[in-house]
Motif scaffolding. Structure first.
Motif, PDB file in Angstrom:
ATOM      1  N   GLY A  10     -57.065   5.262  55.517  1.00  0.00           N
ATOM      2  CA  GLY A  10     -57.314   6.503  54.789  1.00  0.00           C
ATOM      3  C   GLY A  10     -58.591   7.190  55.211  1.00  0.00           C
ATOM      4  O   GLY A  10     -59.394   6.641  55.971  1.00  0.00           O
ATOM      5  N   ALA A  11     -58.735   8.389  54.742  1.00  0.00           N
ATOM      6  CA  ALA A  11     -59.933   9.168  55.008  1.00  0.00           C
ATOM      7  C   ALA A  11     -60.097  10.195  53.900  1.00  0.00           C
ATOM      8  O   ALA A  11     -59.123  10.609  53.264  1.00  0.00           O
ATOM      9  N   ILE A  12     -61.340  10.594  53.674  1.00  0.00           N
ATOM     10  CA  ILE A  12     -61.654  11.606  52.670  1.00  0.00           C
ATOM     11  C   ILE A  12     -62.213  12.823  53.400  1.00  0.00           C
ATOM     12  O   ILE A  12     -63.189  12.712  54.144  1.00  0.00           O
ATOM     13  N   LEU A  13     -61.580  13.956  53.206  1.00  0.00           N
ATOM     14  CA  LEU A  13     -62.013  15.191  53.852  1.00  0.00           C
ATOM     15  C   LEU A  13     -62.404  16.195  52.778  1.00  0.00           C
ATOM     16  O   LEU A  13     -61.607  16.529  51.898  1.00  0.00           O
ATOM     17  N   ASP A  15     -64.335  19.998  52.384  1.00  0.00           N
ATOM     18  CA  ASP A  15     -64.885  21.185  53.046  1.00  0.00           C
ATOM     19  C   ASP A  15     -64.923  21.015  54.563  1.00  0.00           C
ATOM     20  O   ASP A  15     -65.889  21.399  55.230  1.00  0.00           O
ATOM     21  N   GLY A  16     -63.873  20.393  55.092  1.00  0.00           N
ATOM     22  CA  GLY A  16     -63.770  20.233  56.542  1.00  0.00           C
ATOM     23  C   GLY A  16     -64.584  19.104  57.124  1.00  0.00           C
ATOM     24  O   GLY A  16     -64.592  18.908  58.339  1.00  0.00           O
ATOM     25  N   GLN A  17     -65.252  18.332  56.274  1.00  0.00           N
ATOM     26  CA  GLN A  17     -66.096  17.236  56.743  1.00  0.00           C
ATOM     27  C   GLN A  17     -65.534  15.888  56.296  1.00  0.00           C
ATOM     28  O   GLN A  17     -65.138  15.722  55.149  1.00  0.00           O
ATOM     29  N   VAL A  18     -65.508  14.926  57.225  1.00  0.00           N
ATOM     30  CA  VAL A  18     -65.072  13.568  56.887  1.00  0.00           C
ATOM     31  C   VAL A  18     -66.187  12.858  56.138  1.00  0.00           C
ATOM     32  O   VAL A  18     -67.337  12.820  56.593  1.00  0.00           O
ATOM     33  N   LYS A  19     -65.869  12.319  54.972  1.00  0.00           N
ATOM     34  CA  LYS A  19     -66.841  11.585  54.169  1.00  0.00           C
ATOM     35  C   LYS A  19     -66.760  10.103  54.513  1.00  0.00           C
ATOM     36  O   LYS A  19     -65.724   9.463  54.291  1.00  0.00           O
ATOM     37  N   ARG A  20     -67.832   9.579  55.088  1.00  0.00           N
ATOM     38  CA  ARG A  20     -67.817   8.192  55.563  1.00  0.00           C
ATOM     39  C   ARG A  20     -68.451   7.211  54.589  1.00  0.00           C
ATOM     40  O   ARG A  20     -68.354   6.010  54.782  1.00  0.00           O
ATOM     41  N   GLY A  21     -69.119   7.692  53.565  1.00  0.00           N
ATOM     42  CA  GLY A  21     -69.763   6.801  52.620  1.00  0.00           C
ATOM     43  C   GLY A  21     -71.139   6.371  53.089  1.00  0.00           C
ATOM     44  O   GLY A  21     -71.518   6.590  54.241  1.00  0.00           O
ATOM     45  N   LYS A  22     -71.893   5.764  52.202  1.00  0.00           N
ATOM     46  CA  LYS A  22     -73.254   5.338  52.503  1.00  0.00           C
ATOM     47  C   LYS A  22     -73.315   4.398  53.693  1.00  0.00           C
ATOM     48  O   LYS A  22     -74.218   4.470  54.538  1.00  0.00           O
ATOM     49  N   TYR A  23     -72.344   3.476  53.782  1.00  0.00           N
ATOM     50  CA  TYR A  23     -72.379   2.463  54.837  1.00  0.00           C
ATOM     51  C   TYR A  23     -71.267   2.647  55.873  1.00  0.00           C
ATOM     52  O   TYR A  23     -70.987   1.746  56.654  1.00  0.00           O
TER      53      TYR A  23
END
Length: 220
Positions: A10-13, A15-23
């Motif tokens: 999975g992935a979280i997008l 506003d056009g940006q991939v959210k990778r999380g703190k780590y």
């Protein structure tokens, strides 16, 4: 983005940006626990979502029914000429499209578990859309339809909140691969830009140093 293959990626997008999380490990949706004490997952835990909604889960259930010589599995047993180890996810999808009742039911089960997990993600993240990719997504409405139904039944605040759309990735099973390639292209472009800026800074420094040497008469 949710990809159903051997497991669940999975992935979280936003506003056009991939959210990778703190780590950098955001998007491991497949390892959310949905059944405490359930099927063992290769990650070491039990009851992970991908043990109930993935290509591996689909094939596991079909093989178990076939190995038990269940009457509902006679169609697929005949298809593989008794070689149960030859059963694959694409085969199950193909037989479901041809009307095999067991294969249709198995995809419905996978879809229902998909909807349950999506409802959990909606409660936590409240996105506007879930895009389903990966090899299992080739089943299309045989999978997505039951997922939508289960999602509506399980959604927190159902009836009093907007419901996120659940759609199949336009690129189907290739969506993850194409996305990874595009991300690599973007990273490479940024690297080239950063490298070009470093070269330009170095050239400016050299020009300044040369001008300084000339001004002081030091040409050594």
């Amino acid at each position: 983005m949710i990809t159903l293959g051997t497991g669940i990626g999975g992935a979280i997008l936003e506003d056009g940006q991939v959210k990778r999380g703190k780590y950098g490990v955001a998007g491991e949706f497949g390892h959310m626990q949905v059944v405490p004490g359930g099927h063992r997952c290769p990650c070491g835990n039990r009851g992970c979502w991908e043990q109930y909604s993935s290509g591996n889960a689909l094939v596991r259930e079909a093989k178990e029914l076939a190995a038990a010589d269940s009457p509902v599995a006679y169609g697929i047993i005949e298809h593989v000429k008794g070689q149960i180890g030859d059963i694959t996810g694409p085969m199950i999808t193909e037989l479901a499209r041809e009307g095999d009742a067991m294969c249709i039911e198995l995809l419905q089960d996978i879809g229902q578990w998909l909807g349950v997990g999506i409802a959990n993600l909606a409660a936590a993240l409240d996105p506007s859309c879930f895009v389903i990719g990966g090899g299992v997504s080739a089943a299309d409405d045989l999978l997505i339809g039951p997922a939508r139904d289960a999602f509506k039944r399980q959604l927190t605040g159902r009836g009093y909140r907007p419901e996120a759309r659940i759609v199949r990735a336009q690129l189907g099973p290739e969506a993850g691969m194409v996305g990874a390639a595009d991300l690599a292209r973007l990273v490479a472009r940024r690297f080239r830009r950063a490298n070009r800026r470093r070269v330009e800074r170095h050239e400016r420094f050299e020009r300044f140093a040369e001008a300084a040497r000339r001004a002081t008469g030091d040409t050594a």
